[in-house]
Design a protein around this motif. Sequence first.
Motif, PDB file in Angstrom:
ATOM      1  N   GLY A 121       0.773  -1.228   0.000  1.00 29.94           N
ATOM      2  CA  GLY A 121       0.000   0.000   0.000  1.00 29.94           C
ATOM      3  C   GLY A 121       0.804   1.278   0.000  1.00 29.94           C
ATOM      4  N   GLU A 122       2.119   1.172  -0.151  1.00 33.10           N
ATOM      5  CA  GLU A 122       2.964   2.359  -0.173  1.00 33.10           C
ATOM      6  C   GLU A 122       3.081   2.917  -1.594  1.00 33.10           C
ATOM      7  N   LEU A 123       3.558   4.155  -1.663  1.00 30.87           N
ATOM      8  CA  LEU A 123       3.927   4.754  -2.934  1.00 30.87           C
ATOM      9  C   LEU A 123       5.437   4.709  -3.050  1.00 30.87           C
ATOM     10  N   VAL A 124       5.946   4.375  -4.210  1.00 37.45           N
ATOM     11  CA  VAL A 124       7.392   4.262  -4.413  1.00 37.45           C
ATOM     12  C   VAL A 124       7.792   5.039  -5.661  1.00 37.45           C
ATOM     13  N   PHE A 125       8.556   6.110  -5.457  1.00 34.84           N
ATOM     14  CA  PHE A 125       9.011   6.910  -6.584  1.00 34.84           C
ATOM     15  C   PHE A 125      10.486   7.211  -6.413  1.00 34.84           C
ATOM     16  N   ALA A 126      11.248   7.086  -7.487  1.00 35.63           N
ATOM     17  CA  ALA A 126      12.673   7.344  -7.443  1.00 35.63           C
ATOM     18  C   ALA A 126      13.084   8.170  -8.647  1.00 35.63           C
ATOM     19  N   GLY A 127      14.255   8.788  -8.559  1.00 35.11           N
ATOM     20  CA  GLY A 127      14.757   9.611  -9.656  1.00 35.11           C
ATOM     21  C   GLY A 127      13.875  10.822  -9.895  1.00 35.11           C
ATOM     22  N   PRO A 128      13.767  11.256 -11.148  1.00 35.80           N
ATOM     23  CA  PRO A 128      12.950  12.432 -11.457  1.00 35.80           C
ATOM     24  C   PRO A 128      11.502  12.289 -11.003  1.00 35.80           C
ATOM     25  N   VAL A 157      16.514  19.055  -3.935  1.00 33.47           N
ATOM     26  CA  VAL A 157      15.298  19.460  -3.222  1.00 33.47           C
ATOM     27  C   VAL A 157      14.709  18.265  -2.476  1.00 33.47           C
ATOM     28  N   GLU A 158      14.689  17.100  -3.114  1.00 36.14           N
ATOM     29  CA  GLU A 158      14.195  15.884  -2.451  1.00 36.14           C
ATOM     30  C   GLU A 158      14.999  15.592  -1.181  1.00 36.14           C
ATOM     31  N   VAL A 159      16.326  15.617  -1.320  1.00 37.60           N
ATOM     32  CA  VAL A 159      17.194  15.310  -0.182  1.00 37.60           C
ATOM     33  C   VAL A 159      16.998  16.332   0.933  1.00 37.60           C
ATOM     34  N   LEU A 160      16.955  17.607   0.568  1.00 42.82           N
ATOM     35  CA  LEU A 160      16.793  18.652   1.569  1.00 42.82           C
ATOM     36  C   LEU A 160      15.430  18.567   2.249  1.00 42.82           C
ATOM     37  N   ASP A 161      14.410  18.243   1.489  1.00 40.84           N
ATOM     38  CA  ASP A 161      13.073  18.110   2.056  1.00 40.84           C
ATOM     39  C   ASP A 161      13.055  17.016   3.125  1.00 40.84           C
ATOM     40  N   LEU A 162      13.663  15.877   2.826  1.00 37.56           N
ATOM     41  CA  LEU A 162      13.695  14.782   3.789  1.00 37.56           C
ATOM     42  C   LEU A 162      14.565  15.125   4.988  1.00 37.56           C
ATOM     43  N   ALA A 163      15.677  15.826   4.737  1.00 33.71           N
ATOM     44  CA  ALA A 163      16.523  16.262   5.852  1.00 33.71           C
ATOM     45  C   ALA A 163      15.763  17.218   6.766  1.00 33.71           C
ATOM     46  N   ALA A 164      14.957  18.086   6.151  1.00 30.31           N
ATOM     47  CA  ALA A 164      14.176  19.046   6.939  1.00 30.31           C
ATOM     48  C   ALA A 164      13.076  18.367   7.737  1.00 30.31           C
ATOM     49  N   ARG A 165      12.740  17.127   7.364  1.00 28.01           N
ATOM     50  CA  ARG A 165      11.761  16.354   8.137  1.00 28.01           C
ATOM     51  C   ARG A 165      12.424  15.578   9.277  1.00 28.01           C
ATOM     52  N   GLY A 166      13.751  15.771   9.413  1.00 33.74           N
ATOM     53  CA  GLY A 166      14.467  15.150  10.517  1.00 33.74           C
ATOM     54  C   GLY A 166      15.108  13.823  10.192  1.00 33.74           C
ATOM     55  N   LEU A 167      15.139  13.436   8.916  1.00 35.08           N
ATOM     56  CA  LEU A 167      15.727  12.148   8.545  1.00 35.08           C
ATOM     57  C   LEU A 167      17.235  12.274   8.369  1.00 35.08           C
ATOM     58  N   GLY A 168      17.961  11.251   8.798  1.00 36.45           N
ATOM     59  CA  GLY A 168      19.401  11.200   8.607  1.00 36.45           C
ATOM     60  C   GLY A 168      19.763  10.657   7.239  1.00 36.45           C
ATOM     61  N   ASN A 169      21.052  10.699   6.922  1.00 34.43           N
ATOM     62  CA  ASN A 169      21.502  10.287   5.587  1.00 34.43           C
ATOM     63  C   ASN A 169      21.161   8.836   5.269  1.00 34.43           C
ATOM     64  N   ARG A 170      21.280   7.940   6.262  1.00 37.26           N
ATOM     65  CA  ARG A 170      21.007   6.527   5.998  1.00 37.26           C
ATOM     66  C   ARG A 170      19.554   6.316   5.597  1.00 37.26           C
ATOM     67  N   VAL A 171      18.640   6.952   6.331  1.00 37.97           N
ATOM     68  CA  VAL A 171      17.215   6.795   6.024  1.00 37.97           C
ATOM     69  C   VAL A 171      16.867   7.472   4.707  1.00 37.97           C
ATOM     70  N   ILE A 172      17.462   8.646   4.461  1.00 38.66           N
ATOM     71  CA  ILE A 172      17.225   9.329   3.184  1.00 38.66           C
ATOM     72  C   ILE A 172      17.674   8.434   2.035  1.00 38.66           C
ATOM     73  N   ALA A 173      18.816   7.795   2.188  1.00 41.89           N
ATOM     74  CA  ALA A 173      19.322   6.895   1.148  1.00 41.89           C
ATOM     75  C   ALA A 173      18.338   5.759   0.892  1.00 41.89           C
ATOM     76  N   GLN A 174      17.774   5.195   1.953  1.00 42.10           N
ATOM     77  CA  GLN A 174      16.792   4.116   1.795  1.00 42.10           C
ATOM     78  C   GLN A 174      15.531   4.616   1.113  1.00 42.10           C
ATOM     79  N   GLN A 175      15.082   5.814   1.499  1.00 44.42           N
ATOM     80  CA  GLN A 175      13.866   6.376   0.933  1.00 44.42           C
ATOM     81  C   GLN A 175      14.005   6.651  -0.555  1.00 44.42           C
ATOM     82  N   LEU A 176      15.182   7.122  -0.970  1.00 48.93           N
ATOM     83  CA  LEU A 176      15.386   7.524  -2.365  1.00 48.93           C
ATOM     84  C   LEU A 176      16.109   6.462  -3.188  1.00 48.93           C
ATOM     85  N   PHE A 177      16.345   5.270  -2.584  1.00 48.19           N
ATOM     86  CA  PHE A 177      17.066   4.214  -3.286  1.00 48.19           C
ATOM     87  C   PHE A 177      18.435   4.683  -3.773  1.00 48.19           C
ATOM     88  N   LEU A 178      19.160   5.374  -2.885  1.00 46.16           N
ATOM     89  CA  LEU A 178      20.499   5.860  -3.187  1.00 46.16           C
ATOM     90  C   LEU A 178      21.483   5.265  -2.193  1.00 46.16           C
TER      91      LEU A 178
END
Length: 221
Positions: A121-128, A157-178
């Motif tokens: 039931g999740e949404l999954v979007f990566a890249g552009p 902008v994606e990375v900064l948005d997630l950082a501004a939500r309090g996420l660390g680099n490891r979680v951001i990497a998982q979220q964006l598949f990076l």
Amino acid sequence: MIRVVVADDHPVYLDGISAALCEDGEISVVGRGRDGEEAVDLSVRTVPDVVLLDLRMPGTDGVEALRRIRSAVPQVAVLVLTMLEDDQSVRAALRAGARGYLVKGASRERIVRAVRAVADGELVFAGPAAAEVQRTLTTGRADGSARALPQLSDREVEVLDLAARGLGNRVIAQQLFLSEKTVRNHVWSILSKLGVGDRAAAVARARDAGLGTTSAPGTRS
């Protein structure tokens, strides 16, 4: 067991992705189509949990097939897997009801994870696509924060948005598949472009621009 229909007009790619999915003990490929018509027919006949769909196929294209699948069997989650990265294709897939959008450069492991995610039931979007879905689903993004930080790329902008939500680099990497290294590189680039000395200052700028304050429920970028 997650039941999947795979539709792609390239036989070798279709075989490879099908094999990768079948290697997962909790995924079963219940249909394989080579064009949009077959994708629709298989989806209606088998009612899978997920349809893994290319956009560029002969006859009925992927976007039209997506619309018809969502209309006929709305409970089915459609995950787009395509070579197309342009904003127009992303927007068309979003409007047609895609629950995920990956480009074919994604690893097989990432694709399997994405299939599992949309089945849950999740949404999954990566890249552009991730930047486009943020603009589409987040109130004011298109007219506000994107213009407020024009020096940043969509990915930054994606990375900064997630950082501004309090996420660390490891979680951001998982979220964006990076990789974490790629995220760190983006963070350094953001700091440089914004002319700030640390992450906290960048987050403050992001929040002033409207980032990090609203999230799309259930979204995995």
